[in-house]
Every structure is written in C-alpha cells, then in structure tokens.
Scaffold this active site. Structure first.
Site, PDB file in Angstrom:
ATOM      1  N   GLU A   1       0.847  -1.198   0.000  1.00  0.00           N
ATOM      2  CA  GLU A   1       0.000   0.000   0.000  1.00  0.00           C
ATOM      3  C   GLU A   1       0.881   1.246   0.000  1.00  0.00           C
ATOM      4  O   GLU A   1       1.814   1.334   0.792  1.00  0.00           O
ATOM      5  CB  GLU A   1      -0.915   0.064   1.240  1.00  0.00           C
TER       6      GLU A   1
HETATM    7  C1  BGP Z   1      -4.999   1.537   5.368  1.00  0.00           C
HETATM    8  C2  BGP Z   1      -5.894   0.353   4.981  1.00  0.00           C
HETATM    9  C3  BGP Z   1      -6.509   0.440   3.626  1.00  0.00           C
HETATM   10  C4  BGP Z   1      -6.747   1.860   3.104  1.00  0.00           C
HETATM   11  C5  BGP Z   1      -5.701   2.861   3.571  1.00  0.00           C
HETATM   12  C6  BGP Z   1      -6.083   4.289   3.247  1.00  0.00           C
HETATM   13  O1  BGP Z   1      -4.943   1.604   6.751  1.00  0.00           O
HETATM   14  O2  BGP Z   1      -5.115  -0.833   4.999  1.00  0.00           O
HETATM   15  O3  BGP Z   1      -7.698  -0.322   3.703  1.00  0.00           O
HETATM   16  O4  BGP Z   1      -8.030   2.278   3.334  1.00  0.00           O
HETATM   17  O5  BGP Z   1      -5.496   2.767   4.952  1.00  0.00           O
HETATM   18  O6  BGP Z   1      -6.924   4.760   4.266  1.00  0.00           O
HETATM   19  P1  BGP Z   1      -8.124   5.730   3.886  1.00  0.00           P
HETATM   20  O7  BGP Z   1      -8.920   4.955   2.887  1.00  0.00           O
HETATM   21  O8  BGP Z   1      -8.845   6.012   5.125  1.00  0.00           O
HETATM   22  O9  BGP Z   1      -7.459   6.956   3.284  1.00  0.00           O
END
Ligand code: BGP
Length: 479
Positions: A377
C-alpha cells in the site's frame, strides 16, 4: 552490477474486498464487522453503528460493486499492464458466521472466478486473508480475538482457502495492518482485524495486547498450515508502517522515537523473528498486564515465521520531548508528543508527504528482519475533479507516486534492498477505510459514485492511468 529493477518485479495495484466488492449479503455472505461501520462524513473516522444490520445503508456497503464489475475492471487492469492485483477474501463470504463446519460454496466459487479471470489476463492474485473483515457473528458471540476460541476459526478459514486456491495464488498475507488497532466510538470499541467492546477503559490496552497476541498465534498457525498445503506459498505479514522521526538531536527525542517505533514493530518483530521482544514483556511487567500465552503457543510463533514483510507506507511521523514544541500526547512514552515535521507538507487529510521516508523504511525494515519486502500500500488520497472530457488531471497523484517510486528504486538499486513488488493503494477508486466515503479517491481509474451513493458506477481513466502504464512498460525507467 545491475542498475535496474528486476524483470520479474511485481508492479501491481491494491484494493480490499469490503472497500470494493459491495454485495454484502449476496450468495450467502454473512455480515462482517466492516458492514457495521458506517460513513463518518467529511473525513471523520467511521462511526460504529449496527450499519446494514439495522438497514442503515451507506455508499460503503455497496462500494463500487466490484463483485459484479470485476471482469470489466480486470480488462482495465490488463490495459494498465498490472502484473499483480492485491485484494482480500471476505472471510464472511466463505464462513458467514465463522463457526460453520462447511464453507459457503457460492463464496468459494466467486473467488475461483475472480482468480481465474486475473490469471487469464496475466495478472497474479496477491491475497490478504483478513482485511478488517472478521465475521460480525465472531465479534458478537466471542468478543473478537481477545477470545482464544477465535484462533481455530481463523485457521480453519485459512486452511480452507489455501487448499482451494493452492494452484492459483502464491503470494498471501494473513492480516492487513495487524498493528492497526483503530478506536471506535461509544461504547468504546476496537475495530480493525479484531473487534471488541471495551467494558473497562483501564483494561483496554491489556485487552488489545491480548487480542494482538492471539491474532499473531492465529497468523503463525496459518503460516504453518499453508506451508503444509503448498511449500511454494510465499506467506507474509502486513504492517502499517508510519516511521517516527526524532524532532531534534536531543538524545531524549531519539529515545522517544525508538520507543514509538517499537510500538509499530511489535507485531512484525514477533511474526518475522518468532518470539516476543523483551521491550514488550518488560512493558507488560511494569503495567502488570497478564498476557495469556502458553508454551505450545510460543512454539507456534517460533515455527510460523513469515517469508516476507508486507507493509503499507503513506507518511512519516515526528516525536519530541522538548517543552517548547507544540504537539499532541502520544502513547505511553513519558513527556513525548507527536509534532508537525516542519520540513514536509501534508495532504488534504493532514497526512505528511514524505517520499524519502519510504527509502528509510525499506532500509530499516530490511536490516531489522533480513527478509524480502513487499510495498502493498502506498497512495495519495485526494478530492479528484472530473473534467468535461471525462478524465481527472491528477498530476498531484502522479507527483506523489513518482517521487515514492524514485525512492523505492534508490533502496533497491543503491542500497540492495530486495523488494518483491509495489501495489499502489486503491488502483481504482474505492471506499475510504477511514471515512467510509468515496470523496477520498486514490485510484488511477475514476468511479462515478459520490458520498451519497449517486452515480452510474462508470469507470474512467485518469491522467495517472497513462502515466503508470508507462512506468510499468519501462519497468520503472520512465517515471
Ligand atoms: C490503510 C488500509 C486500507 C486503506 C488505507 C487508506 O490503513 O489498509 O484499507 O483504506 O489505509 O486509508 P483511507 O482509505 O482512510 O485513506
């Protein structure tokens, strides 16, 4: 001496079942804890309500209907040139309540079709077993992972999907961001991979540590079972890593940063090294926390270590103990507070933008565990604006990703860090985890749906789509 990214580098993209699929109650799927978290609104953390159980439907419950659109979306992923797609299996599609002896065949069939479609298009599935998607029944009846009875339920789920997809999936992760213990609202909850109501606020941290240890035992047991089913499996853990820098060279700031980073490393230290670090047992002793772990469970942790370290990287943090520095109190580190880093800017959601931090993390984590890394990510959430020509000029996202890829390349080529792949978060617009809404967009593919659920669900290519296509085509040369 190579100065290039390996030809088999896994350029990909990442989504998660509960943020993309929708169809929360189709084909036998049971409600998960993600279904009872409802939109917070304007970036405010999601509310804990009964959600769909009380008929409270929010856009996040139908997400972007990936459940029915996956073939169309995979065609776009293929056009993008993705080598892999990271997503999760919705645990409650396979075991609706988590306690059934037999799995839900319709749920298994859905993922068979999804993985077949990916493989037919030359895209490798990279699968997370639980991305904050524990069956709601497990929370209600067992109180989540604080209860050791949940460990065999997770291992049963893991064995079932390992066996079913052993010829389709090589790269697995057990729990998404196992170190992310998000606080809910009243009554006080902890909601991410586990979910529990905290009756006694003073007992909260002890309970969170107990649940975390139980999750790790479940995760290590799953690794052991997975390797029996297919010794070729590459099974990783997955941590949210926000590195915490010392605000000054004052030695107290340095020590505070060491202690803050321990909090982030705790879970992965156990999953990569197979034992509980002394900084944790000493902390539990000082706090008089009774963490229940048997000799047999310690042996499972020791045997079930992971093959690689998956992690999310979005930003870095800064900590200080200096009196004259503004900040807000942080976890149990005396006189320490998280402060603003004056050298970097922040996103619309206040997330610090620090591409050098990615190189720092890659080096630090590799040196700590001596295992390959997988950036599963990384991304830039923004208020995208659709133009008349039905595209989005998301140069801000291109700039963020380009700078992070440049630092990743330095770590690989100059520092020799082995990185398996890079799957930017939200390769297609999906529901934000934090807010439960659509307005915080990460994708290179726009989805026509707003916070209220209005829209045609039409998919449209943003400027970043064509940019990333070139990055992959040139194997990271042209960024
Ligand atoms: C991380 C999670 C993802 C994703 C990301 C972005 O903590 O693993 O699922 O959502 O955050 O967060 P947000 O969508 O709140 O910007």
């Amino acid at each position: 001496m190579t100065n290039k990214i390996a030809e088999d580098f896994l350029w990909g993209g990442a989504i998660a079942a509960h943020q993309a699929e929708g169809s929360w109650n189709i084909d036998g799927r049971g409600p998960s804890i993600a279904d009872v978290m409802t939109a917070g609104g304007n970036g405010i953390a999601r509310k804990i309500t009964k959600g769909v159980l009380d008929g409270e439907y929010y856009p996040n419950h139908e997400a972007i209907d990936f459940y029915h659109h996956y073939k169309e979306d995979i065609k776009l992923f293929k056009e993008l040139g993705l080598k892999c797609l990271r997503t999760s299996i919705s645990w409650s599609r396979i075991f609706p309540k988590g306690i059934e002896e037999e799995p839900n065949e319709a749920g298994l069939l859905y993922y068979d079709r999804l993985f077949d479609e990916l493989l037919e298009n030359g895209i490798e599935p990279v699968i997370t077993l639980s991305h904050f998607e524990m069956p709601y029944y497990i929370y209600e009846e067992f109180g989540g992972f604080a209860n050791k009875e949940v460990i065999p339920l997770f291992v049963k789920f893991a064995k079932c999907v390992f066996e079913r997809y052993k010829d389709k999936v090589t790269y697995w992760m057990t729990f998404n961001e196992i170190n992310n213990q998000a606080d809910g609202q009243e009554p006080l909850h902890v909601w991410t991979n586990s979910a529990m109501i905290i009756e006694d606020e003073d007992k909260k941290e002890e309970l969170v540590f107990q649940a975390g240890i139980n999750e790790l035992i479940a995760s290590a047991a799953a690794v052991i079972e997975g390797k029996k089913i297919n010794p070729q499996f590459q099974i990783g853990c997955m941590m949210a890593y926000v590195p915490v820098y010392p605000y000054s060279c004052n030695p107290e700031d340095m020590m505070a940063s060491v202690k803050a980073n321990e909090r982030r490393f705790f879970y992965n230290d156990i999953h990569a090294r197979g034992k509980i670090p002394t900084y944790a047992t000493k902390y539990w002793e000082r706090k008089n926390y009774q963490i229940d772990i048997s000799e047999q469970e310690l042996a499972i942790l020791k045997e079930g270590t992971v093959d690689y370290i998956g992690f999310s990287y979005y930003m870095s943090g800064t900590i200080s103990t200096l009196e004259d520095v503004e900040g807000w109190q942080t976890e149990d580190i005396p006189n320490a507070k998280i402060v603003k880093n004056p050298y970097i800017s922040v996103s619309d959601w206040g997330w610090p933008i620090d591409e050098v931090g990615l190189r720092y993390v890659l080096n630090t984590v590799y040196q700590r565990y001596d295992l390959p890394l997988f950036i599963v990510e990384n991304g830039f959430g923004a208020y995208d604006k659709l133009t008349e020509e039905n595209t989005v000029h998301d140069n801000y996202r291109i700039e963020y990703l380009s700078k992070h890829i440049e630092q990743m390349k330095k770590a690989i080529i100059e520092d020799g860090v082995p990185v398996i792949g890079y799957t930017p978060w939200g390769i297609i617009d999906i529901v934000s985890f934090g807010s439960g809404e659509m307005e915080k967009r990460y994708g290179m593919i726009y989805v026509d749906k707003d916070n209220e659920g209005n829209g045609t669900l039409q998919r449209l290519k943003k400027e970043s789509f064509y940019w990333y296509q070139k990055v992959i085509e040139t194997n990271g040369e042209d960024i």
